[in-house]
Design a protein around this motif. Structure first.
Motif, PDB file in Angstrom:
ATOM      1  N   LYS A   1       0.807  -1.151   0.110  1.00  0.00           N
ATOM      2  CA  LYS A   1       0.131   0.094   0.037  1.00  0.00           C
ATOM      3  C   LYS A   1       1.048   1.324   0.067  1.00  0.00           C
ATOM      4  O   LYS A   1       0.483   2.167  -0.672  1.00  0.00           O
ATOM      5  CB  LYS A   1      -0.805   0.033   1.297  1.00  0.00           C
ATOM      6  CG  LYS A   1      -2.044  -0.850   1.188  1.00  0.00           C
ATOM      7  CD  LYS A   1      -2.935  -0.924   2.306  1.00  0.00           C
ATOM      8  CE  LYS A   1      -4.122  -1.966   2.406  1.00  0.00           C
ATOM      9  NZ  LYS A   1      -4.899  -1.863   3.483  1.00  0.00           N
ATOM     10  N   LEU A   2       1.979   1.263   0.792  1.00  0.00           N
ATOM     11  CA  LEU A   2       2.937   2.264   0.770  1.00  0.00           C
ATOM     12  C   LEU A   2       3.538   2.482  -0.427  1.00  0.00           C
ATOM     13  O   LEU A   2       3.681   3.832  -0.999  1.00  0.00           O
ATOM     14  CB  LEU A   2       3.912   2.207   1.722  1.00  0.00           C
ATOM     15  CG  LEU A   2       5.012   3.047   2.041  1.00  0.00           C
ATOM     16  CD1 LEU A   2       4.289   4.486   2.365  1.00  0.00           C
ATOM     17  CD2 LEU A   2       5.899   2.884   3.029  1.00  0.00           C
ATOM     18  N   ILE A   3       4.028   1.529  -1.090  1.00  0.00           N
ATOM     19  CA  ILE A   3       4.653   1.631  -2.486  1.00  0.00           C
ATOM     20  C   ILE A   3       3.706   2.008  -3.349  1.00  0.00           C
ATOM     21  O   ILE A   3       3.779   3.089  -4.171  1.00  0.00           O
ATOM     22  CB  ILE A   3       5.120   0.227  -2.991  1.00  0.00           C
ATOM     23  CG1 ILE A   3       6.305  -0.130  -1.951  1.00  0.00           C
ATOM     24  CG2 ILE A   3       5.650   0.175  -4.317  1.00  0.00           C
ATOM     25  CD1 ILE A   3       7.025  -1.639  -2.251  1.00  0.00           C
ATOM     26  N   ASP A   4       2.318   1.845  -3.343  1.00  0.00           N
ATOM     27  CA  ASP A   4       1.257   2.211  -4.242  1.00  0.00           C
ATOM     28  C   ASP A   4       1.163   3.550  -4.119  1.00  0.00           C
ATOM     29  O   ASP A   4       0.958   4.352  -5.142  1.00  0.00           O
ATOM     30  CB  ASP A   4      -0.061   1.336  -4.015  1.00  0.00           C
ATOM     31  CG  ASP A   4      -0.996   1.668  -4.924  1.00  0.00           C
ATOM     32  OD1 ASP A   4      -0.916   1.990  -6.226  1.00  0.00           O
ATOM     33  OD2 ASP A   4      -2.120   1.976  -4.336  1.00  0.00           O
ATOM     34  N   PHE A   5       1.083   4.045  -2.976  1.00  0.00           N
ATOM     35  CA  PHE A   5       0.700   5.493  -2.486  1.00  0.00           C
ATOM     36  C   PHE A   5       2.018   6.485  -3.373  1.00  0.00           C
ATOM     37  O   PHE A   5       1.484   7.359  -3.895  1.00  0.00           O
ATOM     38  CB  PHE A   5       0.610   5.857  -1.276  1.00  0.00           C
ATOM     39  CG  PHE A   5       0.434   7.272  -0.792  1.00  0.00           C
ATOM     40  CD1 PHE A   5      -0.742   7.868  -1.142  1.00  0.00           C
ATOM     41  CD2 PHE A   5       1.507   7.838  -0.357  1.00  0.00           C
ATOM     42  CE1 PHE A   5      -0.717   9.138  -0.540  1.00  0.00           C
ATOM     43  CE2 PHE A   5       1.516   9.088   0.053  1.00  0.00           C
ATOM     44  CZ  PHE A   5       0.465   9.876  -0.052  1.00  0.00           C
ATOM     45  N   ILE A   6       3.189   5.888  -3.010  1.00  0.00           N
ATOM     46  CA  ILE A   6       4.356   6.847  -3.399  1.00  0.00           C
ATOM     47  C   ILE A   6       4.400   6.952  -4.898  1.00  0.00           C
ATOM     48  O   ILE A   6       4.692   7.814  -5.524  1.00  0.00           O
ATOM     49  CB  ILE A   6       5.376   6.037  -2.744  1.00  0.00           C
ATOM     50  CG1 ILE A   6       5.598   6.259  -1.426  1.00  0.00           C
ATOM     51  CG2 ILE A   6       6.820   6.812  -3.317  1.00  0.00           C
ATOM     52  CD1 ILE A   6       6.619   5.732  -0.586  1.00  0.00           C
ATOM     53  N   SER A   7       4.041   5.620  -5.559  1.00  0.00           N
ATOM     54  CA  SER A   7       4.358   5.753  -6.836  1.00  0.00           C
ATOM     55  C   SER A   7       3.078   6.270  -7.596  1.00  0.00           C
ATOM     56  O   SER A   7       3.301   7.120  -8.891  1.00  0.00           O
ATOM     57  CB  SER A   7       4.381   4.007  -7.451  1.00  0.00           C
ATOM     58  OG  SER A   7       3.474   3.481  -7.195  1.00  0.00           O
ATOM     59  N   GLY A   8       1.840   6.099  -6.969  1.00  0.00           N
ATOM     60  CA  GLY A   8       0.939   6.766  -7.665  1.00  0.00           C
ATOM     61  C   GLY A   8       0.565   8.301  -7.463  1.00  0.00           C
ATOM     62  O   GLY A   8       0.353   9.070  -8.274  1.00  0.00           O
ATOM     63  N   THR A   9       1.528   8.790  -6.186  1.00  0.00           N
ATOM     64  CA  THR A   9       1.707  10.210  -6.087  1.00  0.00           C
ATOM     65  C   THR A   9       2.753  10.889  -7.048  1.00  0.00           C
ATOM     66  O   THR A   9       2.486  12.031  -7.698  1.00  0.00           O
ATOM     67  CB  THR A   9       2.058  10.486  -4.655  1.00  0.00           C
ATOM     68  OG1 THR A   9       0.934  10.075  -3.908  1.00  0.00           O
ATOM     69  CG2 THR A   9       2.067  12.018  -4.359  1.00  0.00           C
ATOM     70  N   PHE A  10       3.785  10.014  -7.082  1.00  0.00           N
ATOM     71  CA  PHE A  10       5.030  10.773  -8.027  1.00  0.00           C
ATOM     72  C   PHE A  10       4.682  10.464  -9.432  1.00  0.00           C
ATOM     73  O   PHE A  10       5.569  11.377 -10.153  1.00  0.00           O
ATOM     74  CB  PHE A  10       6.216  10.070  -7.367  1.00  0.00           C
ATOM     75  CG  PHE A  10       6.789  10.807  -6.233  1.00  0.00           C
ATOM     76  CD1 PHE A  10       7.917  12.105  -6.214  1.00  0.00           C
ATOM     77  CD2 PHE A  10       6.615  10.514  -4.992  1.00  0.00           C
ATOM     78  CE1 PHE A  10       8.274  12.583  -5.233  1.00  0.00           C
ATOM     79  CE2 PHE A  10       6.994  10.907  -3.866  1.00  0.00           C
ATOM     80  CZ  PHE A  10       7.770  12.243  -3.888  1.00  0.00           C
ATOM     81  N   SER A  11       4.288   9.384 -10.065  1.00  0.00           N
ATOM     82  CA  SER A  11       4.158   9.200 -11.333  1.00  0.00           C
ATOM     83  C   SER A  11       3.481  10.381 -11.951  1.00  0.00           C
ATOM     84  O   SER A  11       4.243  10.726 -13.072  1.00  0.00           O
ATOM     85  CB  SER A  11       3.236   7.991 -11.473  1.00  0.00           C
ATOM     86  OG  SER A  11       3.864   6.896 -11.076  1.00  0.00           O
ATOM     87  N   PRO A  12       2.393  10.959 -11.535  1.00  0.00           N
ATOM     88  CA  PRO A  12       2.065  12.337 -12.342  1.00  0.00           C
ATOM     89  C   PRO A  12       2.654  13.290 -12.554  1.00  0.00           C
ATOM     90  O   PRO A  12       2.745  13.972 -13.714  1.00  0.00           O
ATOM     91  CB  PRO A  12       0.465  12.450 -11.711  1.00  0.00           C
ATOM     92  CG  PRO A  12       0.089  11.125 -11.049  1.00  0.00           C
ATOM     93  CD  PRO A  12       1.500  10.610 -10.496  1.00  0.00           C
ATOM     94  N   ILE A  13       3.779  13.598 -11.704  1.00  0.00           N
ATOM     95  CA  ILE A  13       4.605  14.660 -11.479  1.00  0.00           C
ATOM     96  C   ILE A  13       5.955  14.479 -12.308  1.00  0.00           C
ATOM     97  O   ILE A  13       6.831  15.204 -12.387  1.00  0.00           O
ATOM     98  CB  ILE A  13       4.650  15.339 -10.277  1.00  0.00           C
ATOM     99  CG1 ILE A  13       5.497  14.404  -9.541  1.00  0.00           C
ATOM    100  CG2 ILE A  13       3.272  15.780  -9.768  1.00  0.00           C
ATOM    101  CD1 ILE A  13       5.867  15.277  -7.904  1.00  0.00           C
ATOM    102  N   VAL A  14       6.198  13.275 -12.627  1.00  0.00           N
ATOM    103  CA  VAL A  14       7.443  12.768 -13.356  1.00  0.00           C
ATOM    104  C   VAL A  14       7.647  13.791 -14.404  1.00  0.00           C
ATOM    105  O   VAL A  14       8.800  14.191 -14.711  1.00  0.00           O
ATOM    106  CB  VAL A  14       7.720  11.547 -13.399  1.00  0.00           C
ATOM    107  CG1 VAL A  14       8.753  10.997 -14.314  1.00  0.00           C
ATOM    108  CG2 VAL A  14       7.640  10.607 -12.047  1.00  0.00           C
ATOM    109  N   PRO A  15       6.764  13.696 -15.290  1.00  0.00           N
ATOM    110  CA  PRO A  15       7.250  14.712 -16.506  1.00  0.00           C
ATOM    111  C   PRO A  15       7.504  16.202 -16.297  1.00  0.00           C
ATOM    112  O   PRO A  15       8.377  16.716 -17.072  1.00  0.00           O
ATOM    113  CB  PRO A  15       5.660  14.830 -17.361  1.00  0.00           C
ATOM    114  CG  PRO A  15       5.398  13.406 -16.936  1.00  0.00           C
ATOM    115  CD  PRO A  15       5.498  13.243 -15.397  1.00  0.00           C
TER     116      PRO A  15
END
Length: 205
Positions: free
Chosen positions: A103-117
């Motif tokens: 769940k923690l990994i999912d939250f971190i990846s889901g939060t950071f993925s949209p702002i990577v660009p």
């Protein structure tokens, strides 16, 4: 433009178990990231065999479909067949148990993925600026350097706003309130208050 991926999107939607099996759907720079209610219902090999799919990865409690650089166009088509953010509200009977770490990994990846660009774009501008300095095409005192530099710094300086918005979407809460809280943390008066408090603490000692 995205119409050309309609067949691929329909295939992905069908083979992951349909709308009722999708809890959330996001995407990063190359992948569709599904949180499924039951991973066993997803036809992994079937999705992988679709033309346009590079690979399928299950990690961090997510069912990730690797598309490549056209992931945004595919996402726009897939979301037409799936309404996970609307239909998943009130559903709490997930058949697959997800651990705390997942769940923690999912939250971190889901939060950071949209702002990577945004971060990647700012980094590329910084790299370009470094090359211009290296070849003496601009100087640090020039107005061009000043303008380009603060454009590149903007994504990093206002990163708390980007993270607040992205995290709010991930947690399904109000992004405006989240950005207001980020603004409080960035307010210059807060820094001055902290500095004044430190001085008073030192005087007390």
């Amino acid at each position: 433009m995205s119409k050309k991926y309609e067949k691929l999107a329909q295939g992905i939607a069908d083979k992951i178990g349909g709308n009722e099996n999708v809890s959330t759907l996001t995407h990063c720079m190359t992948r569709l990231r599904f949180a499924l209610n039951d991973n066993q219902k997803a036809d992994r090999e079937g999705v992988k065999a679709l033309e346009g799919v590079i690979n399928v990865v299950e990690s961090g409690g997510q069912f990730q479909v690797v598309i490549g650089i056209h992931v945004e166009e595919v996402y726009e088509e897939v979301i037409k067949h799936l309404k996970p953010l609307e239909n998943s509200e009130g559903k709490s009977s997930k058949k697959n148990k997800v651990g705390l770490l997942d769940k923690l990994i999912d939250f971190i990846s889901g939060t950071f993925s949209p702002i990577v660009p945004a971060i990647a774009g700012a980094g590329m501008i910084k790299a370009l600026l470094a090359l211009l300095l290296l070849f003496h095409l601009v100087s640090r005192e020039s107005q061009t350097y000043y303008v380009v530099n603060f454009i590149a710094d903007a994504a990093f300086y206002f990163l708390p706003f980007l993270l607040a918005y992205s995290a709010a979407n991930k947690l399904k809460c109000n992004p405006v309130l989240a950005m207001v809280l980020a603004g409080v943390l960035l307010h210059p008066n807060l820094g001055q208050l902290n500095t004044a408090g430190q001085w008073r603490f030192l005087e007390f000692l």
